[in-house]
Design an enzyme around this catalytic site. Structure first.
Site, PDB file in Angstrom:
ATOM      1  N   LYS A   1       0.858  -1.185   0.000  1.00 35.67           N
ATOM      2  CA  LYS A   1       0.000   0.000   0.000  1.00 35.67           C
ATOM      3  C   LYS A   1       0.896   1.237   0.000  1.00 35.67           C
ATOM      4  O   LYS A   1       1.961   1.248   0.647  1.00 35.67           O
ATOM      5  CB  LYS A   1      -0.862  -0.036   1.264  1.00 35.67           C
ATOM      6  CG  LYS A   1      -1.873   1.101   1.372  1.00 35.67           C
ATOM      7  CD  LYS A   1      -2.748   0.908   2.599  1.00 35.67           C
ATOM      8  CE  LYS A   1      -3.842   1.950   2.699  1.00 35.67           C
ATOM      9  NZ  LYS A   1      -4.722   1.712   3.850  1.00 35.67           N
TER      10      LYS A   1
ATOM     11  N   SER B   1      -9.409   1.387   2.573  1.00 38.65           N
ATOM     12  CA  SER B   1      -8.555   2.243   1.791  1.00 38.65           C
ATOM     13  C   SER B   1      -7.424   1.525   1.074  1.00 38.65           C
ATOM     14  O   SER B   1      -6.765   2.137   0.241  1.00 38.65           O
ATOM     15  CB  SER B   1      -7.985   3.358   2.662  1.00 38.65           C
ATOM     16  OG  SER B   1      -7.234   2.823   3.748  1.00 38.65           O
TER      17      SER B   1
ATOM     18  N   SER C   1      -9.780  -1.221   6.483  1.00 36.26           N
ATOM     19  CA  SER C   1      -9.119  -0.921   5.205  1.00 36.26           C
ATOM     20  C   SER C   1      -8.347  -2.068   4.587  1.00 36.26           C
ATOM     21  O   SER C   1      -7.951  -1.990   3.428  1.00 36.26           O
ATOM     22  CB  SER C   1      -8.215   0.307   5.339  1.00 36.26           C
ATOM     23  OG  SER C   1      -9.006   1.468   5.318  1.00 36.26           O
TER      24      SER C   1
HETATM   25  N1  LIG Z   1      -8.178   3.403   7.222  1.00 38.85           N
HETATM   26  C1  LIG Z   1      -9.308   2.699   7.414  1.00 38.85           C
HETATM   27  O1  LIG Z   1      -9.264   1.583   7.872  1.00 38.85           O
HETATM   28  C2  LIG Z   1     -10.647   3.320   7.050  1.00 38.85           C
HETATM   29  C3  LIG Z   1     -11.754   2.509   6.957  1.00 38.85           C
HETATM   30  C4  LIG Z   1     -12.990   3.051   6.639  1.00 38.85           C
HETATM   31  C5  LIG Z   1     -13.119   4.410   6.407  1.00 38.85           C
HETATM   32  C6  LIG Z   1     -11.971   5.219   6.493  1.00 38.85           C
HETATM   33  C7  LIG Z   1     -10.738   4.667   6.811  1.00 38.85           C
END
Ligand SMILES: NC(=O)c1ccccc1
Length: 531
Positions: A119, A195, A219
Site C-alpha cells: 500500500k 482504503s 481498510s
Molecule cells: N483506514 C481505514 O481503515 C478506514 C476505513 C474506513 C473508512 C476510512 C478509513
C-alpha cells in the site's frame, strides 16, 4: 542557594505576552496577576523553546535496522503507470519498480519467487510515498525501509510496486485517490473498497501474488471482501507498524491481502514479531523466533483427519445480522458457511497459484518526521487538495480535542468494555464468527464528489472498526457471490453479475492460527469461483 541563570539565544521569540497568551489558552481565559511570576515563567519557557529548537536543528536519527541496503536491494526502473492504461486498467498502481535480492542468495526464504505490492503508505527508501493525495508537495520520498519491507526482502519476496491507496487512507470507498478511482476487477464501475483499494485490485487481477495493506477501520478487510480475497488484520502489535504512515497509534494495523489462505499464512509468518522499535508490540507480542509457523499449522495435527474441525466451536454475533443496511441474502450465504465448516475433511493446504494528520505523542516508536515537515503547517493550498474525508477528520479531531476532550478517554474505556464483554464468549469458543459487510460492492462515483459521500461510506465499516479498538485478530474470507440488489443496478444485465460476498472471523487475542485454520477448511470445501 545558587541560581543558574538561563542563557537565552538571540532571536528567541518568547516574551511575557507569550506567557499571558498561553496561560489564557490553557485555562478558561485566566489573567496572570503577578508580574514577577510572568517574568519568571517567560524565562523558563524561553529556555524550553531554545532546548526544543536545538533538537530541531540536529540531524534526525535513523536506526540502522531501517536504513536501506541499496547495494543488495537496489530499487530499479521506477515508473508511474498512466490512469486507465493497458498496464493499469483498474488504477491499482501508484508506481511500479523492481526491488529484490540482487545476488539471488536467498533461495530458502518463505517468500522466494512471490511478487508483492505495498500500500502506498508503506515506506521504501528512494521511492515516492504518495498516500493517495497531491496535498503533500513535493511528494514524500522516505529515507527508510519499513520493517515489513525488510522482512519481505529477507524472506526472498520480490517487491514489484506500490498500490494506490485512498486519500490519506481515509476512505472505505475507492474514488478518493489522486491516482484515479480504483475499479473493482470483478465488476468494473463498482467500488473495490478502501482504503487499501489498489492492493486488492492488483492481487485480484493477477498483477502480483500478495499485498501488504493497512487497516484503521476495515481498510484491509473491506477491499479483500469486495475483491474476493483473503485478508487479515492481525492482533494489535503483531506486525510492526514501523515505517508506515499512521492515522492514529491505537488503531493502526498492517497485514497481508492474498488470493489464498495459504499465501496469507505465509506472508503473515514472514512479517510478524516484535521489531524492538514499535511499542505497539507490548509485552505479549512474540519475538521473531517465537512467531507461530502459520503456514505449517493450517491442517490441525492429532485430530480426526476426516473432520479436522470437529469440536471447534464457532460463535455467531447475532447483532451483526440485524444491522440496518444488511442485505438479508448475505446472511443466508453465511449460515451454510457456519454449518459446513464443522464437517470439512482434511488434506493439504490449497495452493491456488498465486488521524488524524498529526503525529502521536507519548509512544516509543520511529516517527516519520520528514512527512510531518511536508504536511505542516496546513496551508490553504494544502487544505484545498485534501479529500473531503480528510478535511472532515481534521475538523473532528480539532473540534473534539478542544470541545469534547474527555470523549477520547471515554471512548478508550468503552472500547475496553467491549473487549472485556467479548472475553467470556470467546473463552468457550474456538473462534467467534461475524458477518463482515453490510453492502455489496456499490456503484462507484465518477467525477467530483462531496461531503454527502462520507455518510454513505461509513456504514460499510461498522462490523470492522470495533476490532481495531479491541485489538482482536480479524480475517476476511470469501464465502460466495451475489448479484447486486435491483436498486443498485445500472442495467438489467447487472442481475447476472457475481459480486463477492465475504464473512469475517474474529479470534482470541494472539490467535491468528485458528482463524487461518478455519478459513483454510472453508476455502477447501467451497470453491466460490465455480458457483
Ligand atoms: N483506514 C481505514 O481503515 C478506514 C476505513 C474506513 C473508512 C476510512 C478509513
Amino acid at each position: 542557594m545558587s541560581v543558574v541563570s538561563l542563557a537565552i539565544r538571540e532571536g528567541n521569540p518568547v516574551t511575557e505576552d507569550t506567557v499571558r497568551l498561553y496561560a489564557k489558552k490553557i485555562t478558561t481565559g485566566m489573567e496572570l496577576k503577578n508580574d514577577q511570576d510572568v517574568r519568571d515563567l517567560a524565562s523558563v519557557l524561553a529556555a524550553f523553546h531554545d532546548s526544543v529548537q536545538s533538537i530541531l536543528e540536529m540531524e534526525d536519527y535513523v536506526p540502522s535496522a531501517l536504513r536501506p541496503d541499496f547495494e543488495c536491494f537496489p530499487r530499479k526502473n521506477i515508473t508511474f503507470p498512466e490512469k486507465k492504461s493497458q498496464e493499469n486498467p483498474f488504477n491499482g498502481w501508484a508506481c511500479k519498480f523492481t526491488l529484490k535480492d540482487k545476488e539471488r542468495t536467498l533461495q530458502t526464504g518463505l517468500l522466494v519467487g512471490k511478487t508483492v505490492v505495498l500500500k502506498d503508505n508503506v515506506c521504501i527508501a528512494g521511492v515516492p510515498c504518495g498516500l493517495g493525495t497531491d496535498a503533500i508537495s513535493p511528494p514524500w520520498v522516505p529515507n527508510i525501509d519499513a520493517t515489513v519491507v525488510k522482512r519481505i526482502l529477507e524472506a526472498g519476496g520480490i517487491i514489484v510496486g506500490k498500490a494506490s491507496t485512498e486519500s490519506m487512507c481515509q476512505s472505505g470507498s475507492s474514488f478518493t485517490s489522486n491516482t484515479g478511482p480504483v475499479d473493482n476487477p470483478y465488476a468494473p464501475g463498482r467500488t473495490s473498497g478502501g482504503s487499501s483499494s489498489g492492493c486488492a485490485v492488483l492481487v485480484a487481477d493477477g498483477s502480483c501474488d500478495m499485498a501488504i495493506g493497512a487497516d484503521q477501520g476495515g481498510s484491509i478487510r473491506m477491499p479483500c471482501a469486495f475483491c474476493g480475497l483473503v485478508g487479515i488484520k492481525p492482533m494489535f502489535g503483531l506486525v510492526p507498524y514501523t515505517g508506515i504512515s499512521s492515522n492514529e497509534w491505537q488503531h493502526d494495523y498492517a497485514g497481508p491481502m492474498c488470493k489464498s489462505v495459504y499465501d496469507t499464512a505465509l506472508l503473515l509468518q514472514a512479517i510478524s514479531g516484535a521489531d524492538g522499535l514499535d511499542d505497539r508490540a507490548g509485552p505479549h507480542c512474540p519475538l521473531r523466533d517465537q512467531v507461530p509457523k502459520y503456514s505449517e499449522l493450517l491442517v490441525l495435527q492429532g485430530t480426526d483427519p476426516e473432520k479436522p474441525l470437529k469440536g471447534k466451536k464457532v460463535g455467531i454475533l447475532k447483532e451483526a445480522f440485524s444491522m440496518p443496511a444488511l442485505d438479508p441474502r448475505m446472511a443466508e450465504k453465511c449460515s451454510p458457511a457456519h454449518h459446513r465448516a464443522n464437517y470439512l475433511d482434511g488434506g493439504q493446504p490449497l495452493h491456488r497459484g498465486r488521524t488524524r494528520l498529526g503525529q502521536d505523542a507519548g509512544h516509543r516508536q520511529y516517527y516519520n518526521n520528514d512527512l510531518h515537515d511536508l504536511t505542516f503547517p496546513l496551508t490553504q493550498e494544502r487544505w484545498e487538495k485534501l479529500s473531503p474525508f480528510t478535511i472532515n477528520s481534521q475538523l473532528n479531531a480539532l473540534y473534539g480535542w478542544e470541545r469534547l476532550s474527555r470523549g477520547y478517554g471515554k471512548a478508550m474505556n468503552k472500547a475496553m468494555e467491549i473487549r472485556h464483554a467479548m472475553m467470556p464468549p470467546l473463552k468457550t469458543m474456538t473462534v467467534s464468527y461475524f458477518l463482515l459487510l453490510l453492502l455489496l460492492p456499490i456503484r462507484t462515483r465518477s467525477g467530483r464528489y462531496n461531503y454527502s459521500e462520507i455518510q454513505k461510506s461509513v456504514g460499510q465499516g461498522l462490523n470492522c472498526s470495533p476490532f481495531n479498538s479491541t485489538g482482536h485478530p480479524a480475517l476476511s474470507l470469501l464465502i460466495g457471490t451475489l448479484a447486486p440488489a435491483p436498486e443498485d443496478w445500472v442495467t438489467e444485465t447487472d442481475a447476472e453479475l457475481k459480486l463477492p460476498v465475504a464473512m469475517q472471523l474474529v479470534g482470541k487475542w494472539w490467535d491468528e492460527t485458528v482463524l487461518l485454520q478455519l478459513a483454510s477448511a472453508w476455502e477447501k470445501a467451497y470453491d466460490w469461483r465455480g458457483r
